[in-house]
Structure formats: C-alpha cells, structure tokens
Scaffold this motif. Sequence first.
Motif, PDB file in Angstrom:
ATOM      1  N   ILE A 389     -82.033  75.559 125.188  1.00 20.52           N
ATOM      2  CA  ILE A 389     -80.913  74.623 125.366  1.00 20.52           C
ATOM      3  C   ILE A 389     -80.278  74.306 124.021  1.00 20.52           C
ATOM      4  CG2 ILE A 389     -80.289  72.266 126.059  1.00 20.52           C
ATOM      5  CD1 ILE A 389     -82.513  72.456 128.186  1.00 20.52           C
ATOM      6  N   TRP A 390     -81.127  74.050 123.005  1.00 16.01           N
ATOM      7  CA  TRP A 390     -80.582  73.694 121.688  1.00 16.01           C
ATOM      8  C   TRP A 390     -79.820  74.857 121.056  1.00 16.01           C
ATOM      9  CZ3 TRP A 390     -80.478  69.146 122.665  1.00 16.01           C
ATOM     10  CH2 TRP A 390     -81.541  68.273 122.767  1.00 16.01           C
ATOM     11  N   GLU A 391     -80.203  76.081 121.388  1.00 15.35           N
ATOM     12  CA  GLU A 391     -79.537  77.232 120.781  1.00 15.35           C
ATOM     13  C   GLU A 391     -78.082  77.371 121.220  1.00 15.35           C
ATOM     14  OE1 GLU A 391     -82.013  80.544 121.741  1.00 15.35           O
ATOM     15  OE2 GLU A 391     -83.670  79.846 120.482  1.00 15.35           O
ATOM     16  N   LEU A 392     -77.754  76.806 122.392  1.00 14.09           N
ATOM     17  CA  LEU A 392     -76.368  76.769 122.881  1.00 14.09           C
ATOM     18  C   LEU A 392     -75.708  78.153 122.940  1.00 14.09           C
ATOM     19  CD1 LEU A 392     -75.091  73.652 120.872  1.00 14.09           C
ATOM     20  CD2 LEU A 392     -75.734  73.725 123.273  1.00 14.09           C
ATOM     21  N   ASN A 393     -76.480  79.174 123.275  1.00 12.57           N
ATOM     22  CA  ASN A 393     -75.858  80.511 123.308  1.00 12.57           C
ATOM     23  C   ASN A 393     -76.266  81.346 124.518  1.00 12.57           C
ATOM     24  OD1 ASN A 393     -78.480  81.245 122.724  1.00 12.57           O
ATOM     25  ND2 ASN A 393     -78.067  81.864 120.610  1.00 12.57           N
ATOM     26  N   SER A 394     -77.033  80.760 125.454  1.00 12.74           N
ATOM     27  CA  SER A 394     -77.436  81.563 126.606  1.00 12.74           C
ATOM     28  C   SER A 394     -77.622  80.668 127.826  1.00 12.74           C
ATOM     29  CB  SER A 394     -78.736  82.323 126.302  1.00 12.74           C
ATOM     30  OG  SER A 394     -79.121  83.081 127.439  1.00 12.74           O
ATOM     31  N   GLN A 395     -76.541  80.427 128.540  1.00 18.97           N
ATOM     32  CA  GLN A 395     -76.612  79.582 129.722  1.00 18.97           C
ATOM     33  C   GLN A 395     -77.441  80.234 130.821  1.00 18.97           C
ATOM     34  OE1 GLN A 395     -72.857  78.007 131.026  1.00 18.97           O
ATOM     35  NE2 GLN A 395     -72.065  77.810 128.943  1.00 18.97           N
ATOM     36  N   ILE A 396     -77.338  81.551 130.948  1.00 17.56           N
ATOM     37  CA  ILE A 396     -78.081  82.264 131.992  1.00 17.56           C
ATOM     38  C   ILE A 396     -79.584  82.108 131.783  1.00 17.56           C
ATOM     39  CG2 ILE A 396     -78.611  84.544 132.943  1.00 17.56           C
ATOM     40  CD1 ILE A 396     -75.714  85.330 132.374  1.00 17.56           C
ATOM     41  N   ARG A 397     -80.025  82.259 130.513  1.00 18.48           N
ATOM     42  CA  ARG A 397     -81.459  82.142 130.220  1.00 18.48           C
ATOM     43  C   ARG A 397     -81.955  80.730 130.512  1.00 18.48           C
ATOM     44  NH1 ARG A 397     -83.459  83.792 124.371  1.00 18.48           N
ATOM     45  NH2 ARG A 397     -82.198  81.980 123.810  1.00 18.48           N
ATOM     46  N   VAL A 398     -81.163  79.729 130.169  1.00 22.00           N
ATOM     47  CA  VAL A 398     -81.563  78.342 130.423  1.00 22.00           C
ATOM     48  C   VAL A 398     -81.734  78.108 131.919  1.00 22.00           C
ATOM     49  CG1 VAL A 398     -80.794  75.946 130.340  1.00 22.00           C
ATOM     50  CG2 VAL A 398     -80.563  77.402 128.319  1.00 22.00           C
ATOM     51  N   LYS A 399     -80.778  78.591 132.723  1.00 22.03           N
ATOM     52  CA  LYS A 399     -80.869  78.417 134.183  1.00 22.03           C
ATOM     53  C   LYS A 399     -82.113  79.105 134.731  1.00 22.03           C
ATOM     54  CE  LYS A 399     -75.893  78.077 135.153  1.00 22.03           C
ATOM     55  NZ  LYS A 399     -74.742  78.743 135.811  1.00 22.03           N
ATOM     56  N   GLU A 400     -82.389  80.311 134.240  1.00 16.98           N
ATOM     57  CA  GLU A 400     -83.574  81.047 134.707  1.00 16.98           C
ATOM     58  C   GLU A 400     -84.849  80.290 134.367  1.00 16.98           C
ATOM     59  OE1 GLU A 400     -83.202  84.814 132.821  1.00 16.98           O
ATOM     60  OE2 GLU A 400     -81.877  85.681 134.368  1.00 16.98           O
ATOM     61  N   GLN A 401     -84.913  79.753 133.145  1.00 14.45           N
ATOM     62  CA  GLN A 401     -86.114  79.021 132.734  1.00 14.45           C
ATOM     63  C   GLN A 401     -86.293  77.750 133.561  1.00 14.45           C
ATOM     64  OE1 GLN A 401     -85.090  78.819 128.521  1.00 14.45           O
ATOM     65  NE2 GLN A 401     -86.834  80.126 128.012  1.00 14.45           N
ATOM     66  N   LEU A 402     -85.199  77.056 133.865  1.00 11.02           N
ATOM     67  CA  LEU A 402     -85.284  75.860 134.690  1.00 11.02           C
ATOM     68  C   LEU A 402     -85.760  76.200 136.098  1.00 11.02           C
ATOM     69  CD1 LEU A 402     -82.006  74.004 133.596  1.00 11.02           C
ATOM     70  CD2 LEU A 402     -84.356  73.325 133.065  1.00 11.02           C
ATOM     71  N   GLN A 403     -85.277  77.308 136.633  1.00 13.09           N
ATOM     72  CA  GLN A 403     -85.699  77.728 137.975  1.00 13.09           C
ATOM     73  C   GLN A 403     -87.169  78.136 137.988  1.00 13.09           C
ATOM     74  OE1 GLN A 403     -82.916  80.764 139.128  1.00 13.09           O
ATOM     75  NE2 GLN A 403     -81.199  79.331 139.326  1.00 13.09           N
ATOM     76  N   GLN A 404     -87.628  78.778 136.906  1.00 15.53           N
ATOM     77  CA  GLN A 404     -89.033  79.171 136.834  1.00 15.53           C
ATOM     78  C   GLN A 404     -89.952  77.939 136.735  1.00 15.53           C
ATOM     79  OE1 GLN A 404     -89.048  81.802 133.464  1.00 15.53           O
ATOM     80  NE2 GLN A 404     -87.971  83.445 134.556  1.00 15.53           N
ATOM     81  N   LEU A 405     -89.507  76.964 135.957  1.00 10.04           N
ATOM     82  CA  LEU A 405     -90.279  75.721 135.867  1.00 10.04           C
ATOM     83  C   LEU A 405     -90.355  75.040 137.232  1.00 10.04           C
ATOM     84  CD1 LEU A 405     -88.877  74.256 132.507  1.00 10.04           C
ATOM     85  CD2 LEU A 405     -91.238  74.965 132.923  1.00 10.04           C
ATOM     86  N   ALA A 406     -89.213  74.991 137.926  1.00  9.83           N
ATOM     87  CA  ALA A 406     -89.164  74.379 139.253  1.00  9.83           C
ATOM     88  C   ALA A 406     -90.085  75.120 140.216  1.00  9.83           C
ATOM     89  CB  ALA A 406     -87.731  74.379 139.775  1.00  9.83           C
ATOM     90  N   GLN A 407     -90.099  76.438 140.125  1.00  4.40           N
ATOM     91  CA  GLN A 407     -90.930  77.235 141.019  1.00  4.40           C
ATOM     92  C   GLN A 407     -92.414  76.930 140.812  1.00  4.40           C
ATOM     93  OE1 GLN A 407     -90.249  81.446 140.662  1.00  4.40           O
ATOM     94  NE2 GLN A 407     -91.386  81.946 142.521  1.00  4.40           N
ATOM     95  N   ALA A 408     -92.827  76.773 139.543  1.00  2.00           N
ATOM     96  CA  ALA A 408     -94.231  76.460 139.253  1.00  2.00           C
ATOM     97  C   ALA A 408     -94.610  75.094 139.829  1.00  2.00           C
ATOM     98  CB  ALA A 408     -94.465  76.481 137.744  1.00  2.00           C
ATOM     99  N   ILE A 409     -93.708  74.136 139.740  1.00  2.00           N
ATOM    100  CA  ILE A 409     -93.988  72.801 140.277  1.00  2.00           C
ATOM    101  C   ILE A 409     -93.995  72.828 141.801  1.00  2.00           C
ATOM    102  CG2 ILE A 409     -93.217  70.396 140.343  1.00  2.00           C
ATOM    103  CD1 ILE A 409     -91.862  70.935 137.603  1.00  2.00           C
ATOM    104  N   VAL A 410     -93.044  73.576 142.383  1.00  2.00           N
ATOM    105  CA  VAL A 410     -92.988  73.706 143.846  1.00  2.00           C
ATOM    106  C   VAL A 410     -94.284  74.301 144.375  1.00  2.00           C
ATOM    107  CG1 VAL A 410     -91.929  75.043 145.718  1.00  2.00           C
ATOM    108  CG2 VAL A 410     -90.487  73.780 144.120  1.00  2.00           C
ATOM    109  N   GLN A 411     -94.821  75.298 143.676  1.00  2.00           N
ATOM    110  CA  GLN A 411     -96.073  75.921 144.093  1.00  2.00           C
ATOM    111  C   GLN A 411     -97.211  74.903 144.099  1.00  2.00           C
ATOM    112  OE1 GLN A 411     -96.453  79.006 145.302  1.00  2.00           O
ATOM    113  NE2 GLN A 411     -98.609  78.482 145.695  1.00  2.00           N
ATOM    114  N   LYS A 412     -97.224  74.033 143.082  1.00  2.00           N
ATOM    115  CA  LYS A 412     -98.258  73.002 143.010  1.00  2.00           C
ATOM    116  C   LYS A 412     -98.082  71.983 144.134  1.00  2.00           C
ATOM    117  CE  LYS A 412    -101.641  70.656 141.092  1.00  2.00           C
ATOM    118  NZ  LYS A 412    -103.015  71.180 141.023  1.00  2.00           N
TER     119      LYS A 412
END
Length: 530
Positions: A389-412
């Motif tokens: 997020i701080w790097e401000l140069n890859s919106q796609i990567r940030v969205k993917e990382q947020l979705q992966q984090l959400a997926q790990a929590i959803v699994q729990k």
Amino acid sequence: MMKVLISDDEIQIRKGIRMKMDWAQAGFEIVAEAANGQEALEILKEKEVDIVITDIRMPIMDGMQFVKRCHVEYPDIKVIVLSGYSDFEYAKSSMKAGVKDYLLKPVAPDELADALQRIRSEADMEKKKRLESERISRFVLNQLEERREQYLLYLVKEEFTEYNVAKDRLKQLQLETLAQENTEVQFVTVEMRSAKGNPDELKELLLPFKMLCKEYAERYEGTHFFYDAGYSNMIHFIHQKHDAPLTHSSNFIRNLQAKVKEYLKVETVIGIGKGVKGFQQFKNGYISALLSWSQSQVGGHSQVIEGTAQNEVFNFTLDVEKKLTNAIENADQRAFQDSLQDVLGGNLSMMAFSFLSNRVLFLLGSLARKYDVDTVEMKDRIWNCQQSIWELNSQIRVKEQLQQLAQAIVQKVKEVRSSSSGSELVENVRRFIESHYASEITLSSLSKQFHINSAYLSEIFKNHVGQNFSDYLNCLRMENAKKFLKDPQLKIIDVAHLVGFSNSGYFSTVFKKQFGYSPADYRKSINCDS
C-alpha cells in the motif's frame, strides 16, 4: 548515613553531645550546629538533615518554637528534644508537636544511642512503606496508562459499533475530552531513524523512545500517545487541536524532534494527520497521519510531512465497514470481493486508494485478532500488504493481498462455525472478554459480535468454561478490581469505572458478594497488613 543537626546555645553542650558516641560507626553524621532555633531553621534551608537534636531553653527562638516551625515546614525531619529536670513535663508535651523522643540532661551515651537507633528503625520502616506505596501507585498508574493506550489503539484499529459504550469507556479511563463529539484532534506519527542505518540500535532505543514520548505527551494538555506493534520504531500521538492546526513549524513538532535528537541521538520522521472530530473518526485521522509519513523520503535525516496537504475527502462509512465485516463473518468470500471492488474500484487517486486500502487492512487485522488468526505468518502477510500500500504503485497486487488475507480469515471462521463442540468459538469469545472486560459487555452484544444465537452461546460457554457468562465476567472484573484497590489514591468510584461499573454502589455490592467484604474493608485490610 543519617545526617544530624545539633541545636543548643551552649557550645560545651554541643561538644559534649559530639563526644558521647562514635557517630560514623553508628551510621550517623553531624553536618551542622546551631545556637538557637532561628539559626537551626536557616541551616535547614541550606542543608539536607534527617534528625535534629535540640535544647528547650535557647535565646531568640527556643526549642518549642523551633519544633512547631520544623513540624510544619519540614515534616519529614525527626526531632529529639533535650531538657533539664524542671522542663521535663513541658518537654513531654512537645511530643504532640511532632517530636519523636525527649531526653533528660545530662544525656547518657546509651540513652542517646538508643533514641537515635529507634528513629533509624522508624525511618527505615517509613521508607519501606513509602517505597511499597510508590511501587503500588506506579503499578496502578501503569495499569491505567496501559489501558488507555490499549483502548486508543482499539479505537483506531478495531471494529466497534456501540457508540455509547465507547463513549462511556473513554470517560471511565479519564479521557472525557476525547469522548466529546466536538473535540477536534490530530494524529501525529513519529518514527525513529538512524543516520547510520543500524536497525539493532533502534531496537535498543525503543523503550527509551516510548518513555520520552510519554513524558512529552504529559506536558501538553489533551495529548495522549500509544504504540502500534504493527509499525516498529514508531510512536503515535493524539493531539487535541486548540487554536491553529499542527504544522512543521509548531512548537509541539519542533520541540519533539529536538528532544529525541538531544537525548537519543537519532533522527525522526514525523507525519501529521488531518484534523478529525469525534472518536468515530479516529481511524481516518490515524490513517491520514500514516499516509503523511508514507510520503517521506528514504534516508536517515529528519523530516516533517503535513497532512493538511491532503485535501481529498475519503468516503469509508460505517455501512461499508459493516458490509465487509458481515461478508467475513458469514464466511462469504464472494460477497467480500464484491464489496472490496465497490470500495477500491472506480477512478480513485493514489492517495484515496492508499487511504481506503488501509481502512480495509485495519478491518481485516481486527478480524484476524478476533478469530485468533494473528499468527506470525498472518502478521507477516499483513505487513507485506501494508508495504504494498505504501509503495503506491500496484493497485492490483494490493487487492490480491487483501483478498488472500480475507480468504485466510474466512477459512478460520468456517472452522469455528463447523466445530461440533463449539470450543474454538468459546475461546475466541473468552479472549474478547478478557481484552474488553471493562467495557459494557452483554451476552446479547457478544452474540451479535460473533454472529451466533445468544441462547446457544450461553450454553456452550458454560459447558466449556464451567461458569455462566455473567459470573465469569464478574470474577474477571473483581480480580482486576483488587489490583486497583491497592492504590489509596484511587477512589472507589475510579476503581469501579476501571473495571466496567458506572455505579460505585452496585460495584461494592458485587465485590462484597464475590469476596465477603466490601472494597473499603479490603483496602483497610491491605493497609493493616502493610
């Protein structure tokens, strides 16, 4: 070595007292002599004295006049009065004026030595009690400060929907100003940086850095600080806005940088957030300070970046937060992705995208802690997402990382929901209670918090814990109340507030039911034991 002053108008008497014992060997030192009470008082202004040995009959100011003045102006000094036979009864009455002992002239060496040793023993006992009282006071004060820090961090990082509960909790923690809707604050993020680029140096300086920032915050009315473990080498301030907003030229900012450099020999990078009103906007204010900090240049030189330059208005409402939270709580990954696209899709500036991504990341971090997914691996993933997020140069990567984090929590969440015994759910609930026992927690609010039927939660909680919810909560509160009651400076109502009771009478009733004695009686028993 206890320091002694001898006061007598006859020089031979003073010399005689000096010769009656080996003062140094006994642990005493005669630091001065006086010919009358007035002279003795002048010496006390200049020298550190523990014990005064004074005659009754002296010119200018006699012993009794001196005793009264000394008792008022120097209450910690111990006084021994010397008297002739004819003044003996008069000398005895001086005990009421603070005199510790009286001796009949001529003074026998063993009587003088015994009187001094009694005073030493009493002084040692008083010192021991004072140190213990200070230790307990520091412990309780630290407990209060820790709870304040924890709750401020909770307000800027965690999920909370009960506005009145949060408002009451701020008042209980003696943060009444922050509970007011019209209070405007600015967040300030301060990072240590080493000019040498030595990370080990900064680790060693973190505790002194925290202490310095704590003392600095105390100098400014309405200013508080907290530490967020997600950001190493940083301290965050909440600064109440009085007149002009904070800028790089404000005394608060300039003096803070100067103090850190003077005492710790390191540079600081300071991010100043936008002003926000009311604690419901604390998340926005905190993130705006982090955003300011994220615009700093790489390197070990001091910098100040002002959030006032951020003119955009970022829309992240409670409804948006609730939609994202419900998607996770309902283990609906698809609903989360759709909601995330609504938040981060569209024509956003880089600043807006960074702000909104941080709000989502904070929410996911809160849910990870809630469901005990905050493992080392999860913390690393959250940090990596933060860096993206701080790097401000890859919106796609940030969205993917947020979705992966959400997926790990959803699994729990799915695992917790599918547990036949409900043990994991109960552990999550118990951890939540232990962290928030001082807030207004009810079975109903917990059932909403964890998306579960209240009757079922009540049943499985008692099965696994061995107590029903209300008994468990009261026991937790009462055990913590005992710790706070050790500090005599805290009123009963203060202790009640610290453990989650708004009414001191009801708190006392619950305490007595739990332990068989009232909070006041418990406090008396502590003092008696001491």
